[in-house]
Design an enzyme around this catalytic site. Sequence first.
Site, PDB file in Angstrom:
ATOM      1  N   LYS A 132       8.882  -4.355  -8.400  1.00 59.00           N
ATOM      2  CA  LYS A 132       8.435  -5.723  -8.108  1.00 59.00           C
ATOM      3  C   LYS A 132       6.919  -5.755  -8.101  1.00 59.00           C
ATOM      4  CE  LYS A 132      12.344  -7.837  -6.358  1.00 59.00           C
ATOM      5  NZ  LYS A 132      12.890  -7.453  -5.053  1.00 59.00           N
ATOM      6  N   HIS A 135       2.074  -8.125  -4.476  1.00 56.37           N
ATOM      7  CA  HIS A 135       1.482  -9.463  -4.311  1.00 56.37           C
ATOM      8  C   HIS A 135       0.458  -9.494  -3.176  1.00 56.37           C
ATOM      9  CE1 HIS A 135       4.202  -9.977  -0.934  1.00 56.37           C
ATOM     10  NE2 HIS A 135       5.182  -9.591  -1.713  1.00 56.37           N
ATOM     11  N   HIS A 138       1.325  -8.009   0.128  1.00 61.62           N
ATOM     12  CA  HIS A 138       1.266  -6.544   0.197  1.00 61.62           C
ATOM     13  C   HIS A 138      -0.159  -6.030   0.329  1.00 61.62           C
ATOM     14  CE1 HIS A 138       5.496  -6.315  -1.414  1.00 61.62           C
ATOM     15  NE2 HIS A 138       5.501  -5.627  -0.285  1.00 61.62           N
TER      16      HIS A 138
HETATM   17  N1  ARG Z   1       9.615  -2.865   1.450  1.00 59.10           N
HETATM   18  C1  ARG Z   1       9.449  -3.855   2.459  1.00 59.10           C
HETATM   19  C2  ARG Z   1       8.892  -5.127   1.859  1.00 59.10           C
HETATM   20  O1  ARG Z   1       8.359  -5.097   0.758  1.00 59.10           O
HETATM   21  C3  ARG Z   1       8.531  -3.412   3.567  1.00 59.10           C
HETATM   22  C4  ARG Z   1       8.956  -2.153   4.282  1.00 59.10           C
HETATM   23  C5  ARG Z   1       8.252  -1.977   5.577  1.00 59.10           C
HETATM   24  N2  ARG Z   1       8.625  -0.779   6.269  1.00 59.10           N
HETATM   25  C6  ARG Z   1       9.769  -0.549   6.878  1.00 59.10           C
HETATM   26  N3  ARG Z   1       9.957   0.603   7.473  1.00 59.10           N
HETATM   27  N4  ARG Z   1      10.717  -1.458   6.929  1.00 59.10           N
HETATM   28  O2  ARG Z   1       8.946  -6.168   2.470  1.00 59.10           O
END
Ligand code: ARG
Length: 587
Positions: A132, A135, A138
Site C-alpha cells: 500500500k 501516505h 504514515h
Molecule cells: N499497519 C498498521 C497501519 O498501517 C499500523 C500498525 C501499528 N502497530 C501495531 N502494533 N498495531 O495502520
Amino acid sequence: MNFKAELSAAIARALGDPQTDFEASIEMPPNPDLGDFAFPCFKLASKLKKAPALIARDLCEKLAPPSADSGTIDFVDQVRATGGYVNFFLDKAVYAKEILTGLLNNPETYGQSDLGRGKTIVLDYSSPNIAKLFHVGHLYTTVIGNALYNIFKYLGYNCVGINHLGDWGTQFGQLICAYKKWGSKEAVESEGISEMTRLYVKFHQEAETADSGPRADGVPSAPGLRDEARAWFVKMQEGDQEALTIWKWFCDLSLREYNLIYDRLGVRFDYFTGESFYNDKMEAIVRELKEKNLLTESGGAMIVDLEPYGMPPCLILRGDGGTLYPTRDIAAAVYRHKTFGFHKCLIVTAMDQSLHFAQWFKVVELMGYPWAKDLVHVPYGLVSLEEGKFSTRKGNAVLMEDLLNEAENKTLEIINERNPGLADKDRVARQVGIGAVVFNDLYNSRIKDVVFSWERVLNFEGETGPYVQYAHARAQSVLKKADPAEGHLDGRAIDFNCLTDAAAFEIIKLLAAFPDKIAEAASKYEPFVVTRHMVALAQAFNRFYHGNPILRSVGLTRTARLALTRAVKIALAAGLKLLGIQAPDEM
Ligand code: ARG
C-alpha cells in the site's frame, strides 16, 4: 550547580522540615515578572493549616536576602511573595555563568540525563501496510516515533525501534490472485507499489461487478474469485513455496520504496519485524487464551468477550481459523516483553485505532500479565492537505515521494531568491525542505488535526523548521566571522555580567529549561514540547541578535556575546537532532 535542588533545600530548612524534597514542585515561570523560579505553596496549606499566601509571605521573609538564611542561596538576588507563590529572582551573572559553563564545557551531552538508565522503551512506529502507498498519516507516525526514540535515548533509556509492517493477512491472498490473473512480473518490478495498488483495486472491482453472475470472459464470478484469493492465503499459511515467494517479493519491493522514504527522512529502525514475524508464535497465544478460559465462540469465530468492560469483543480467530490483527498484536506484545523486558512499549498510530488498542490491551491484562499497564497507545489526529494545493496522483493518497520532492523543490526556489550564491544548494534544499515537513508534523500536540499547508511549512519567518534552522545558521555565521577561539571558554575569562540584559537573560533561561523540556516531552510522549522550545529559543536569539551587536561589540562584551551565540548554536543543533531534523551551517 542544581538550582532547583539548592532552592528546595533552602525552602525545606526555612520550613523546619529538612527531610522533604521540594525540587519537583519548583517551577520556571515563563513570565519574567514572576521570577526565574517559583515555589507554589498550595499543597502545604492543609498540612500547615495556613493560607498559601501566608505561607508564601513567611517563606519570603525567611529566605529573602540579607536574611540569616540567604547565605545558603547566594545565587538569589530577590525573593518575592505573589499570592500563593514564592518567586525567586536569580543573580543573573551567577545564573549565566552556571548555565553557560555547563553547556560550553560539555556540548556533546548538553541536556542529556540518565533518567532512564537500565530501562528499555520499545517503540513501534511507522509500520505501513505492505503493497500500500505510504501516505501522509504514515509520515506522521514515522516522525513522531523517530523523535520519541531520540528523546528517550537522550534521557538514557535503552530504545528499541520496531517497524511492525502490515505484511500478513487475507489481502495478500487477494493480491496474489490478482497478480496471477492480470499482472506481469515486469510491471510489478518497474512500478512497484503503484502496480500492486492497481492489482488490488482491480481485484475488488472485479469481485464486485462479477457478483451479478457468471461472465463471458471466463473470469470467475465473485464468490469464485474470493474463494481463489482465500485459497492463496491458505497456501501462504501452509508454507506453500509459490505463494510465499510471490508474497516475499511484494514485501521486498514495498520495503525498497519505504526505505527510500526512510533514508530521506533519516529515520532508522532496529527491527523490521512485521505481522508475519509472529506467525509461529500465534498458536501458543491461542492455546494460552483457551487455557485461561478467555476464548468464546461467536458465530464460528473465536473471541474474547469484553462486554463487562464496555467494549465490543476482541476477535482472535476467524471462522476459517485465520488469525487477525489483534491476535498478532497480542503475540507481538508477549514476544517483546519476553525479549526486551520493556519498561514501556509505545505504539504510535492514528487515533482511529484507539478502540483496537484498548481491546487487546485489556485482553493482555485478562491474561494476567502485570505489564499490560506498560503498553501505551500513542495516538495522533487526522492529517489532511489544504484543498487544491497539492496534486494527488492516486486519488486521495498522496505519494510521499511527491511530497518530499515538492518540499525540496520549493525550498530550492526560496534559496535561489534569498541566497543565490549559497554553496551546495541542493544539499541544503534537501535538509531544509525535509526538515520543514518533519518540523510541521511535530509542531502541535499529537491529537490536534494537521492541515498541511505549503505556505506555512516553508515560511522562513513563521514558527517553522526553516526558521529554527535559519537561527542556527545565523549563529554559526556569526561564529565563523569571529576568531575561532572566541566564545570558547577554555582559558578565556568571560565576564558574565555582560549577559544580564533582558535579551541575553531570556536566552540563558531558555537554555536552562531545555533539559526539563526534554523530560516533559518524554513523559507526555509529545515531541512538540521540544519543537516549541526550539522556536522560543530561535526567537529569543533573533531578538538578541537584532538588539545587541555581537561582532561589532568589543572586549569582554564581545567575548561574552560570542559565548552565548555558541551556546545557542549548540542547543539549537541538539534540539533539531532530537526532532530528526538536520541543522545546516549555512542556508
Ligand atoms: N499497519 C498498521 C497501519 O498501517 C499500523 C500498525 C501499528 N502497530 C501495531 N502494533 N498495531 O495502520
